[in-house]
Design a protein around this motif. Sequence first.
Motif, PDB file in Angstrom:
ATOM      1  N   PHE A  65      55.018  75.549  15.982  1.00 54.05           N
ATOM      2  CA  PHE A  65      53.785  76.064  16.587  1.00 54.05           C
ATOM      3  C   PHE A  65      53.085  75.053  17.487  1.00 54.05           C
ATOM      4  CE2 PHE A  65      54.221  78.457  12.573  1.00 54.05           C
ATOM      5  CZ  PHE A  65      54.285  79.745  13.090  1.00 54.05           C
ATOM      6  N   THR A  66      53.317  73.743  17.268  1.00 56.54           N
ATOM      7  CA  THR A  66      52.491  72.736  17.939  1.00 56.54           C
ATOM      8  C   THR A  66      53.238  71.835  18.920  1.00 56.54           C
ATOM      9  OG1 THR A  66      52.796  71.170  16.098  1.00 56.54           O
ATOM     10  CG2 THR A  66      50.887  72.670  15.988  1.00 56.54           C
ATOM     11  N   ASP A  67      54.565  71.733  18.807  1.00 60.22           N
ATOM     12  CA  ASP A  67      55.303  70.815  19.669  1.00 60.22           C
ATOM     13  C   ASP A  67      55.380  71.373  21.089  1.00 60.22           C
ATOM     14  OD1 ASP A  67      57.006  69.079  20.938  1.00 60.22           O
ATOM     15  OD2 ASP A  67      58.607  69.188  19.444  1.00 60.22           O
ATOM     16  N   PRO A  68      54.764  70.685  22.081  1.00 55.67           N
ATOM     17  CA  PRO A  68      54.800  71.205  23.452  1.00 55.67           C
ATOM     18  C   PRO A  68      56.185  71.127  24.079  1.00 55.67           C
ATOM     19  CG  PRO A  68      53.813  69.017  23.421  1.00 55.67           C
ATOM     20  CD  PRO A  68      54.000  69.420  21.992  1.00 55.67           C
ATOM     21  N   PHE A  69      57.066  70.288  23.503  1.00 55.30           N
ATOM     22  CA  PHE A  69      58.398  70.115  24.063  1.00 55.30           C
ATOM     23  C   PHE A  69      59.411  71.074  23.445  1.00 55.30           C
ATOM     24  CE2 PHE A  69      56.564  65.717  24.491  1.00 55.30           C
ATOM     25  CZ  PHE A  69      56.253  65.844  25.835  1.00 55.30           C
ATOM     26  N   LEU A  70      58.955  72.273  23.195  1.00 53.74           N
ATOM     27  CA  LEU A  70      59.819  73.376  22.798  1.00 53.74           C
ATOM     28  C   LEU A  70      59.542  74.535  23.742  1.00 53.74           C
ATOM     29  CD1 LEU A  70      59.473  73.475  18.890  1.00 53.74           C
ATOM     30  CD2 LEU A  70      61.382  72.557  20.205  1.00 53.74           C
ATOM     31  N   LEU A  71      60.526  75.397  23.895  1.00 51.17           N
ATOM     32  CA  LEU A  71      60.344  76.575  24.740  1.00 51.17           C
ATOM     33  C   LEU A  71      60.701  77.786  23.898  1.00 51.17           C
ATOM     34  CD1 LEU A  71      59.546  76.945  27.728  1.00 51.17           C
ATOM     35  CD2 LEU A  71      61.960  77.301  28.221  1.00 51.17           C
ATOM     36  N   VAL A  72      59.676  78.344  23.257  1.00 50.27           N
ATOM     37  CA  VAL A  72      59.892  79.462  22.337  1.00 50.27           C
ATOM     38  C   VAL A  72      58.987  80.618  22.747  1.00 50.27           C
ATOM     39  CG1 VAL A  72      59.853  80.251  19.949  1.00 50.27           C
ATOM     40  CG2 VAL A  72      60.402  77.856  20.455  1.00 50.27           C
ATOM     41  N   GLY A  73      59.582  81.725  23.114  1.00 54.43           N
ATOM     42  CA  GLY A  73      58.793  82.899  23.455  1.00 54.43           C
ATOM     43  C   GLY A  73      58.105  82.834  24.801  1.00 54.43           C
ATOM     44  N   GLU A  74      58.370  81.753  25.570  1.00 55.30           N
ATOM     45  CA  GLU A  74      57.663  81.591  26.850  1.00 55.30           C
ATOM     46  C   GLU A  74      58.576  81.762  28.050  1.00 55.30           C
ATOM     47  OE1 GLU A  74      55.248  77.731  25.875  1.00 55.30           O
ATOM     48  OE2 GLU A  74      56.935  78.133  24.530  1.00 55.30           O
ATOM     49  N   GLY A  75      59.805  81.292  27.941  1.00 56.21           N
ATOM     50  CA  GLY A  75      60.724  81.371  29.060  1.00 56.21           C
ATOM     51  C   GLY A  75      61.689  82.532  28.909  1.00 56.21           C
ATOM     52  N   ARG A  76      61.991  83.197  30.015  1.00 61.03           N
ATOM     53  CA  ARG A  76      62.981  84.268  30.018  1.00 61.03           C
ATOM     54  C   ARG A  76      64.225  83.759  30.736  1.00 61.03           C
ATOM     55  NH1 ARG A  76      59.882  88.957  32.889  1.00 61.03           N
ATOM     56  NH2 ARG A  76      58.859  87.172  33.885  1.00 61.03           N
ATOM     57  N   PHE A  77      65.360  83.834  30.069  1.00 62.11           N
ATOM     58  CA  PHE A  77      66.614  83.331  30.611  1.00 62.11           C
ATOM     59  C   PHE A  77      67.514  84.480  31.043  1.00 62.11           C
ATOM     60  CE2 PHE A  77      65.272  79.667  28.181  1.00 62.11           C
ATOM     61  CZ  PHE A  77      65.819  78.569  28.838  1.00 62.11           C
ATOM     62  N   SER A  78      68.336  84.199  32.041  1.00 62.69           N
ATOM     63  CA  SER A  78      69.437  85.099  32.408  1.00 62.69           C
ATOM     64  C   SER A  78      70.668  84.222  32.596  1.00 62.69           C
ATOM     65  CB  SER A  78      69.122  85.856  33.700  1.00 62.69           C
ATOM     66  OG  SER A  78      70.241  86.643  34.081  1.00 62.69           O
ATOM     67  N   TRP A  79      71.674  84.409  31.739  1.00 61.67           N
ATOM     68  CA  TRP A  79      72.850  83.551  31.702  1.00 61.67           C
ATOM     69  C   TRP A  79      74.046  84.199  32.384  1.00 61.67           C
ATOM     70  CZ3 TRP A  79      72.524  78.636  29.917  1.00 61.67           C
ATOM     71  CH2 TRP A  79      71.408  78.314  29.123  1.00 61.67           C
ATOM     72  N   ARG A  80      74.838  83.375  33.080  1.00 59.33           N
ATOM     73  CA  ARG A  80      76.162  83.775  33.561  1.00 59.33           C
ATOM     74  C   ARG A  80      77.173  83.126  32.628  1.00 59.33           C
ATOM     75  NH1 ARG A  80      77.398  85.761  38.387  1.00 59.33           N
ATOM     76  NH2 ARG A  80      79.042  84.286  39.001  1.00 59.33           N
TER      77      ARG A  80
END
Length: 369
Positions: A65-80
């Motif tokens: 919940f507190t670590d700013p150096f995580l990307l959870v629920g914020e970025g949307r990815f599209s993978w090839r």
Amino acid sequence: MAANFMGARIKALREERKLSQDDLARLFGFKDRQTVSAIETGERRMTAEELVIAVEKLGASLDYFTDPFLLVGEGRFSWRRQPDVGAQRLNAYERSAGRWIAAFRVIAPQVGRAAPLLRRSLAITRHQRFEDVMEAGERFAAEMKLGDVPARRLVEIMEQQLGILVLMVDAFQGISGAACRLPELDVVLINRHEVVGRRNFDLAHELFHILTWESMPPEHAEDALETGGNRVEQLANNFASAILMPTPVLDRFGDWSALAEGELAGRLNAVADELQVTSSALKWRLVALGRLKPAVAKSIPDAALRNNGHEVISTNPPPLYSKPFMQVIALAVEQGRVSARRAAGLVDQTVDDLTDLFATHGVQPPVEL
């Protein structure tokens, strides 16, 4: 920012646990779900007591919940990726990539390298013709002055003109690249161990997704193909081909219809090498432009074009990550915003390897190193 990413992480965890906002309201002891909604959208901050409840009742760590150096629920990815890459393995790699992106997102504004306020976009929808998309790719190559070999300058233009973070990464076999959209940042990841033609095509393909994300959001994962796929992927492929092989560039190589059938494979391989694309992509680009008949293209054996006709594959990978990324990390350490050890951990390197990576990119290492 803390309220925003904490709310996004609450929402991500709630959805992962298949809980409704009403369920979460009861768990926290709120009167209604509107309070949960306000937390998830960042309109309301969580209190310390509520954070303790979240850790205890949702079974997540405090860092989640507190670590700013995580990307959870914020970025949307599209993978090839290749079809045999499973969701579990892909999601694990996405979490790793999220750390690098989150580190840049947090640190860059602190050291004066914030992302552009405005985003570029393409006025294209999924209902438009392939010819319209190819024309847009041609215009992009011309207006951005990509030159005689567009692939050479594409990363530079994406970074400097469009403000897109481009990262060359050590992805496992089967992953070609990804586009990532955050509220304040656009990122493209490219597997640096792919052959150069594949890397460049992936780069141009992901650029299309970044520029059209709002009008036609891509799927979380798509097969890495130069032809075929769903409608959006086909549009992306046509855009990528037009950027890397615009008609004024192809005009330099003369009339393809005049070549004997036995000469075509060798010519395709030679021109593809010069343009830093794959022979297969060049072949189908010529078909799309009507410069090569489909029947003739299909008659060329795939084996003759594999690896642009080279028996020995030389990937010659570019340096890990990118110079702008490493400049931000160096400034953060120099200004005391993160320690050298912490910075090395964020980019999955030892301190010694981090020093070498700065040197590889021509970035002055911080005094601490």
